[in-house]
Write a protein that holds these residues in place. Structure first.
Motif, PDB file in Angstrom:
ATOM      1  N   TYR A   1       0.821  -1.216   0.000  1.00  0.00           N
ATOM      2  CA  TYR A   1       0.000   0.000   0.000  1.00  0.00           C
ATOM      3  C   TYR A   1       0.852   1.262   0.000  1.00  0.00           C
ATOM      4  O   TYR A   1       0.453   2.302  -0.535  1.00  0.00           O
ATOM      5  N   LEU A   2       2.073   1.194   0.577  1.00  0.00           N
ATOM      6  CA  LEU A   2       2.944   2.369   0.556  1.00  0.00           C
ATOM      7  C   LEU A   2       3.531   2.590  -0.837  1.00  0.00           C
ATOM      8  O   LEU A   2       3.688   3.725  -1.283  1.00  0.00           O
ATOM      9  N   SER A   3       3.831   1.512  -1.541  1.00  0.00           N
ATOM     10  CA  SER A   3       4.281   1.643  -2.924  1.00  0.00           C
ATOM     11  C   SER A   3       3.174   2.236  -3.783  1.00  0.00           C
ATOM     12  O   SER A   3       3.417   3.083  -4.655  1.00  0.00           O
ATOM     13  N   HIS A   4       1.944   1.824  -3.518  1.00  0.00           N
ATOM     14  CA  HIS A   4       0.755   2.370  -4.193  1.00  0.00           C
ATOM     15  C   HIS A   4       0.649   3.866  -3.954  1.00  0.00           C
ATOM     16  O   HIS A   4       0.454   4.661  -4.891  1.00  0.00           O
ATOM     17  N   ASN A   5       0.803   4.283  -2.707  1.00  0.00           N
ATOM     18  CA  ASN A   5       0.666   5.697  -2.372  1.00  0.00           C
ATOM     19  C   ASN A   5       1.838   6.525  -2.888  1.00  0.00           C
ATOM     20  O   ASN A   5       1.675   7.701  -3.238  1.00  0.00           O
ATOM     21  N   LEU A   6       3.019   5.910  -2.946  1.00  0.00           N
ATOM     22  CA  LEU A   6       4.169   6.601  -3.532  1.00  0.00           C
ATOM     23  C   LEU A   6       3.925   6.880  -5.013  1.00  0.00           C
ATOM     24  O   LEU A   6       4.251   7.967  -5.511  1.00  0.00           O
ATOM     25  N   ALA A   7       3.330   5.925  -5.715  1.00  0.00           N
ATOM     26  CA  ALA A   7       3.017   6.133  -7.131  1.00  0.00           C
ATOM     27  C   ALA A   7       2.060   7.311  -7.306  1.00  0.00           C
ATOM     28  O   ALA A   7       2.226   8.138  -8.226  1.00  0.00           O
ATOM     29  N   LEU A   8       1.053   7.409  -6.449  1.00  0.00           N
ATOM     30  CA  LEU A   8       0.120   8.529  -6.503  1.00  0.00           C
ATOM     31  C   LEU A   8       0.827   9.854  -6.218  1.00  0.00           C
ATOM     32  O   LEU A   8       0.608  10.861  -6.912  1.00  0.00           O
ATOM     33  N   ALA A   9       1.666   9.861  -5.202  1.00  0.00           N
ATOM     34  CA  ALA A   9       2.377  11.088  -4.818  1.00  0.00           C
ATOM     35  C   ALA A   9       3.315  11.547  -5.928  1.00  0.00           C
ATOM     36  O   ALA A   9       3.448  12.752  -6.194  1.00  0.00           O
ATOM     37  N   LEU A  10       3.969  10.609  -6.588  1.00  0.00           N
ATOM     38  CA  LEU A  10       4.854  10.964  -7.697  1.00  0.00           C
ATOM     39  C   LEU A  10       4.069  11.579  -8.849  1.00  0.00           C
ATOM     40  O   LEU A  10       4.486  12.580  -9.444  1.00  0.00           O
ATOM     41  N   ALA A  11       2.915  10.980  -9.166  1.00  0.00           N
ATOM     42  CA  ALA A  11       2.102  11.505 -10.256  1.00  0.00           C
ATOM     43  C   ALA A  11       1.592  12.910  -9.939  1.00  0.00           C
ATOM     44  O   ALA A  11       1.598  13.802 -10.805  1.00  0.00           O
ATOM     45  N   ALA A  12       1.155  13.125  -8.697  1.00  0.00           N
ATOM     46  CA  ALA A  12       0.669  14.448  -8.293  1.00  0.00           C
ATOM     47  C   ALA A  12       1.808  15.472  -8.310  1.00  0.00           C
ATOM     48  O   ALA A  12       1.639  16.603  -8.786  1.00  0.00           O
ATOM     49  N   SER A  13       2.960  15.080  -7.801  1.00  0.00           N
ATOM     50  CA  SER A  13       4.112  15.987  -7.759  1.00  0.00           C
ATOM     51  C   SER A  13       4.578  16.335  -9.164  1.00  0.00           C
ATOM     52  O   SER A  13       5.015  17.469  -9.424  1.00  0.00           O
ATOM     53  N   HIS A  14       4.476  15.379 -10.090  1.00  0.00           N
ATOM     54  CA  HIS A  14       4.843  15.647 -11.487  1.00  0.00           C
ATOM     55  C   HIS A  14       3.970  16.762 -12.054  1.00  0.00           C
ATOM     56  O   HIS A  14       4.442  17.619 -12.819  1.00  0.00           O
ATOM     57  N   GLU A  15       2.687  16.777 -11.670  1.00  0.00           N
ATOM     58  CA  GLU A  15       1.785  17.822 -12.160  1.00  0.00           C
ATOM     59  C   GLU A  15       2.169  19.196 -11.610  1.00  0.00           C
ATOM     60  O   GLU A  15       1.941  20.217 -12.255  1.00  0.00           O
ATOM     61  N   VAL A  16       2.752  19.233 -10.418  1.00  0.00           N
ATOM     62  CA  VAL A  16       3.193  20.498  -9.828  1.00  0.00           C
ATOM     63  C   VAL A  16       4.522  20.933 -10.426  1.00  0.00           C
ATOM     64  O   VAL A  16       4.725  22.104 -10.762  1.00  0.00           O
ATOM     65  N   LEU A  17       5.447  19.966 -10.569  1.00  0.00           N
ATOM     66  CA  LEU A  17       6.833  20.279 -10.933  1.00  0.00           C
ATOM     67  C   LEU A  17       7.090  20.280 -12.431  1.00  0.00           C
ATOM     68  O   LEU A  17       8.006  20.949 -12.907  1.00  0.00           O
TER      69      LEU A  17
END
Length: 428
Positions: free
Chosen positions: A253-269
């Motif tokens: 589940y942490l790998s799952h949430n890391l994938a989400l966080a990376l995708a969201a951060s990509h939209e910011v950065l």
């Protein structure tokens, strides 16, 4: 740390001048109040200068994984040189844990100063006939936004509270929203189907924004996501179910949430520097208090705040992946607004023995009631009233080669981090 138990301040009648007084003021407010909605929150924020307008936000909603995803977004942004912050819930020991700047809880002084401004504003709002009394979560959210703005945060990762549409955090108009998962929870407020709950949670999507969802989002929830984003001219980004940047031993589940966080951060950065993210992970970004937190050996002892059936299932998968040659004992407390039968059914599937207990939250289900329900699923059950005693019994039953997990509520995790018998502030 929380201040010692004392008489709460009455509403916003007094302005807190220290962290201890801010603690008492917050504890004296109603948790949620009778009227859900954002009008009172907007009025309160207006009284303190609309701090939420001074930073961009990534809004994180969902049934499970909100806190870890919020933390990971903050971590990834900081790894790229952004002055970021985060607003989280609940806390384990201190209100300051809910507001992070530079990856650390803000100081008690900074928290108290902002709480004082919010208390004065709440006094004004409370006196206006159009609005009911400011609630604890509204006051806390306004305090957090004021702290983040005062600290010069550029981007804040903001965890939603109970739902979305009527949640106090739904005032930020975030350019990026993350939906971690949608399951049946808080049905008395959010609806009785996944479609209804998804509609409540995803109503936070701002016009022209981006919504990040996991590839394994429940089909009915995905349908709602597509419908709302089309209506609001927003864009959907589907994150993979896991991230290749997560080390091999990372719970799924942490790998799952890391994938989400990376995708969201990509939209910011606009782009992700994987080397910077890997460095952050090696520095401990995936070690989160109360989430698959290893606190003892022989027996291996884990604290995990899974608080619904889906969270329990994810925990079970992580425990099976971790492996154990001895018995697995679950120490469990559950609140009465949760689907107790569904949670106990899941934990009975992966645990050899249950030790059911209570916690300091007023909605905690009595251990005897939990024991009666758990017995129906064919698992051995013991009941112990005090959480520390319950965990001690679970460790005894597990033996040196076994595994113990304390789970069911973050309030149980918070109690286990305090002295036995502690009856201080709420973790909300």
């Amino acid at each position: 740390m929380n201040s010692p138990p004392s008489e709460p301040m009455e509403g916003a009648a007094a302005t807190p001048s220290s962290y201890a007084e801010a603690d008492r003021w917050l504890l004296g407010l109603e948790l949620f109040g009778m009227d859900f909605g954002t009008a009172r929150m907007e009025r309160l924020l207006g009284e303190v200068g609309d701090p939420q307008a001074r930073f961009r936000a990534v809004h994180v909603v969902g049934s499970n994984g909100k806190s870890s995803t919020t933390r990971l977004v903050d971590t990834i942004l900081r790894a790229h040189g952004i002055r970021s912050g985060a607003y989280l819930s609940p806390h384990l020991k201190s209100w300051t844990e809910r507001v992070l700047v530079g990856g650390e809880p803000v100081s008690e002084g900074a928290f108290a100063a902002s709480a004082a401004e919010v208390a004065r504003a709440a006094g004004t709002v409370d006196g206006e006939e159009a609005f009911g009394p400011v609630t604890q979560f509204e006051a806390l959210t306004a305090t957090a936004f004021l702290v983040l703005a005062s600290e010069g945060v550029e981007v804040a990762a903001v965890e939603a509270g109970l739902g979305g549409r009527l949640d106090a955090t739904n005032v930020i108009g975030a350019p990026v929203t993350v939906c971690t998962a949608v399951g049946l929870e808080h049905t008395q407020w959010l609806g009785e189907t996944v479609t209804e709950i998804a509609t409540e949670k995803l109503d936070v999507i701002a016009r022209g924004s981006v919504l990040v969802v996991p590839a394994d989002l429940e089909a009915d929830a995905m349908g709602v996501a597509i419908a709302i984003t089309r209506k609001r001219e927003a864009r959907v980004v589907v994150a993979p179910a896991s991230s290749p940047l997560a080390p091999a031993a990372t719970p799924p589940y942490l790998s799952h949430n890391l994938a989400l966080a990376l995708a969201a951060s990509h939209e910011v950065l606009g782009a992700i520097d994987e080397a910077s993210v890997t460095d952050a992970i090696e520095a401990g970004a995936l070690r989160i208090a109360g989430r698959f937190e290893k606190v003892g050996e022989r027996p291996l002892t884990i604290l995990d705040g899974a608080h619904n059936a889906d969270g329990m299932a994810a925990l079970g998968a992580a425990l099976r992946e971790a492996g154990s040659s001895g018995p697995l004992i679950a120490c469990v407390a559950i609140l009465d607004d949760k689907d107790q039968d569904a949670m106990l059914r899941v934990v009975a599937d992966f645990a050899d023995h249950l030790v059911v207990t209570g916690c300091s939250h007023p909605r905690a289900v009595a251990p005897a009631r939990l024991a009666g329900k758990a017995a129906a699923f064919g698992v051995q059950v013991r009941e112990v009233a005090e959480p520390h005693d319950a965990l001690a019994l679970a460790r005894e039953l597990a033996g040196d080669e076994g595994t113990v997990v304390a789970t069911g509520s973050l309030y149980l995790i918070a109690d286990l981090g305090r002295p036995p018998g502690f009856r201080g502030g709420s973790t909300l």
